[in-house]
Structure formats: structure tokens, C-alpha cells
Design a protein around this motif. Structure first.
Motif, PDB file in Angstrom:
ATOM      1  N   UNK A  78      84.647  43.976  -6.200  1.00  0.00           N
ATOM      2  CA  UNK A  78      84.523  44.930  -5.862  1.00  0.00           C
ATOM      3  C   UNK A  78      83.264  45.096  -4.968  1.00  0.00           C
ATOM      4  N   UNK A  79      83.253  45.360  -3.774  1.00  0.00           N
ATOM      5  CA  UNK A  79      81.935  45.667  -3.198  1.00  0.00           C
ATOM      6  C   UNK A  79      80.966  46.620  -3.611  1.00  0.00           C
ATOM      7  N   UNK A  80      79.807  46.464  -3.551  1.00  0.00           N
ATOM      8  CA  UNK A  80      78.648  47.447  -3.989  1.00  0.00           C
ATOM      9  C   UNK A  80      78.864  48.711  -2.832  1.00  0.00           C
ATOM     10  N   UNK A  81      78.928  49.722  -3.560  1.00  0.00           N
ATOM     11  CA  UNK A  81      78.966  51.156  -2.842  1.00  0.00           C
ATOM     12  C   UNK A  81      79.068  52.109  -3.797  1.00  0.00           C
ATOM     13  N   UNK A  82      78.648  53.290  -3.237  1.00  0.00           N
ATOM     14  CA  UNK A  82      78.421  54.518  -4.141  1.00  0.00           C
ATOM     15  C   UNK A  82      79.892  55.126  -4.507  1.00  0.00           C
ATOM     16  N   UNK A  83      79.768  55.239  -5.608  1.00  0.00           N
ATOM     17  CA  UNK A  83      81.154  55.807  -6.244  1.00  0.00           C
ATOM     18  C   UNK A  83      80.820  57.321  -6.665  1.00  0.00           C
ATOM     19  N   UNK A  84      81.857  57.976  -6.802  1.00  0.00           N
ATOM     20  CA  UNK A  84      81.768  59.397  -7.026  1.00  0.00           C
ATOM     21  C   UNK A  84      83.101  59.942  -7.922  1.00  0.00           C
ATOM     22  N   UNK A  85      82.753  60.574  -8.813  1.00  0.00           N
ATOM     23  CA  UNK A  85      84.011  61.237  -9.734  1.00  0.00           C
ATOM     24  C   UNK A  85      84.341  62.588  -9.144  1.00  0.00           C
ATOM     25  N   UNK A  86      85.662  62.722  -8.867  1.00  0.00           N
ATOM     26  CA  UNK A  86      85.923  64.060  -8.465  1.00  0.00           C
ATOM     27  C   UNK A  86      87.357  64.595  -9.222  1.00  0.00           C
ATOM     28  N   UNK A  87      87.291  66.001  -9.086  1.00  0.00           N
ATOM     29  CA  UNK A  87      88.405  66.527  -9.665  1.00  0.00           C
ATOM     30  C   UNK A  87      89.621  66.671  -8.552  1.00  0.00           C
ATOM     31  N   UNK A  88      90.966  66.025  -8.508  1.00  0.00           N
ATOM     32  CA  UNK A  88      91.852  66.295  -7.580  1.00  0.00           C
ATOM     33  C   UNK A  88      92.635  67.728  -7.770  1.00  0.00           C
ATOM     34  N   UNK A  89      93.116  68.159  -6.785  1.00  0.00           N
ATOM     35  CA  UNK A  89      93.829  69.539  -6.681  1.00  0.00           C
ATOM     36  C   UNK A  89      94.785  69.896  -8.016  1.00  0.00           C
ATOM     37  N   UNK A  90      95.490  68.629  -8.383  1.00  0.00           N
ATOM     38  CA  UNK A  90      96.300  68.894  -9.484  1.00  0.00           C
ATOM     39  C   UNK A  90      95.855  68.428 -10.849  1.00  0.00           C
ATOM     40  N   UNK A  91      94.347  68.556 -10.974  1.00  0.00           N
ATOM     41  CA  UNK A  91      93.608  68.593 -12.349  1.00  0.00           C
ATOM     42  C   UNK A  91      93.306  67.336 -12.558  1.00  0.00           C
ATOM     43  N   UNK A  92      93.807  66.091 -12.093  1.00  0.00           N
ATOM     44  CA  UNK A  92      93.415  64.805 -12.712  1.00  0.00           C
ATOM     45  C   UNK A  92      92.062  64.578 -12.218  1.00  0.00           C
ATOM     46  N   UNK A  93      91.487  63.508 -12.753  1.00  0.00           N
ATOM     47  CA  UNK A  93      89.933  63.209 -12.578  1.00  0.00           C
ATOM     48  C   UNK A  93      90.136  61.872 -11.811  1.00  0.00           C
ATOM     49  N   UNK A  94      89.311  61.609 -10.835  1.00  0.00           N
ATOM     50  CA  UNK A  94      89.412  60.296  -9.994  1.00  0.00           C
ATOM     51  C   UNK A  94      88.036  59.723  -9.802  1.00  0.00           C
ATOM     52  N   UNK A  95      87.986  58.319  -9.844  1.00  0.00           N
ATOM     53  CA  UNK A  95      86.869  57.674  -9.055  1.00  0.00           C
ATOM     54  C   UNK A  95      87.404  57.331  -7.998  1.00  0.00           C
ATOM     55  N   UNK A  96      86.412  57.058  -6.969  1.00  0.00           N
ATOM     56  CA  UNK A  96      86.620  56.590  -5.676  1.00  0.00           C
ATOM     57  C   UNK A  96      85.237  56.269  -4.915  1.00  0.00           C
ATOM     58  N   UNK A  97      85.424  55.661  -4.073  1.00  0.00           N
ATOM     59  CA  UNK A  97      84.266  55.196  -3.307  1.00  0.00           C
ATOM     60  C   UNK A  97      83.789  56.385  -2.338  1.00  0.00           C
ATOM     61  N   UNK A  98      82.619  56.688  -2.322  1.00  0.00           N
ATOM     62  CA  UNK A  98      82.048  57.916  -1.673  1.00  0.00           C
ATOM     63  C   UNK A  98      82.606  57.780  -0.222  1.00  0.00           C
ATOM     64  N   UNK A  99      82.596  56.822   0.588  1.00  0.00           N
ATOM     65  CA  UNK A  99      83.147  56.740   1.864  1.00  0.00           C
ATOM     66  C   UNK A  99      84.623  56.561   2.085  1.00  0.00           C
ATOM     67  N   UNK A 100      85.287  56.805   0.978  1.00  0.00           N
ATOM     68  CA  UNK A 100      86.812  56.522   0.836  1.00  0.00           C
ATOM     69  C   UNK A 100      87.483  57.393   0.326  1.00  0.00           C
TER      70      UNK A 100
END
Length: 78
Positions: free
Chosen positions: A1-23
């Protein structure tokens, strides 16, 4: 996986997700049952953050070859 900033977000349905900041695409999604959320007394987001942080650290170790797995025996997940 390429190096990028990751962020942890809470989705509208209450699930917690990890994604690339730019995606917008999620890499990992965690979902807690109502029973688990109740047991954690509202701290499920903090638990999810800890779980994802450890997972990212482990992925880094694997990418660097700094982890040995015993291939001889069965894999026990617990």
C-alpha cells in the motif's frame, strides 16, 4: 500500500472506517453490535481507533519484513 495519510472516520450508519485522506474508498470497516456499544458505554469509537492503530502498525511491520509467522502449525485466531 502506498504511503499516504490515513484517517479514521465514523460513517453515517455508525460504522467506523479507515481510509486514505485523499480518497472516499474505505480500506477497513469496523461495526460494533448494539450489545458491544452498550458494554463499552459509548467508548466504541476509542476502541475502534486503538484496533485500527494496532492494525496499521502490524501492516507496517509486515511490509518491512519485521514479522515471522510459524507456517508449520494451524493458525489460531483469538
Amino acid at each position: 500500500m502506498p504511503t499516504s495519510f490515513l484517517e479514521i472516520i465514523e460513517l453515517p450508519d455508525g460504522r467506523i472506517a479507515l481510509r486514505r485522506a485523499e480518497d472516499e474508498e474505505t480500506l477497513v470497516t469496523l461495526e460494533f453490535s448494539g450489545e458491544a456499544k452498550s458494554f463499552l458505554q459509548g467508548y466504541h469509537v476509542e476502541v475502534a481507533k486503538a484496533m485500527l492503530n494496532v492494525g496499521v502498525q502490524m501492516a507496517g511491520r509486515l511490509a518491512e519484513g519485521d514479522f515471522e509467522r510459524d507456517e508449520d502449525g494451524p493458525r489460531v485466531l483469538h
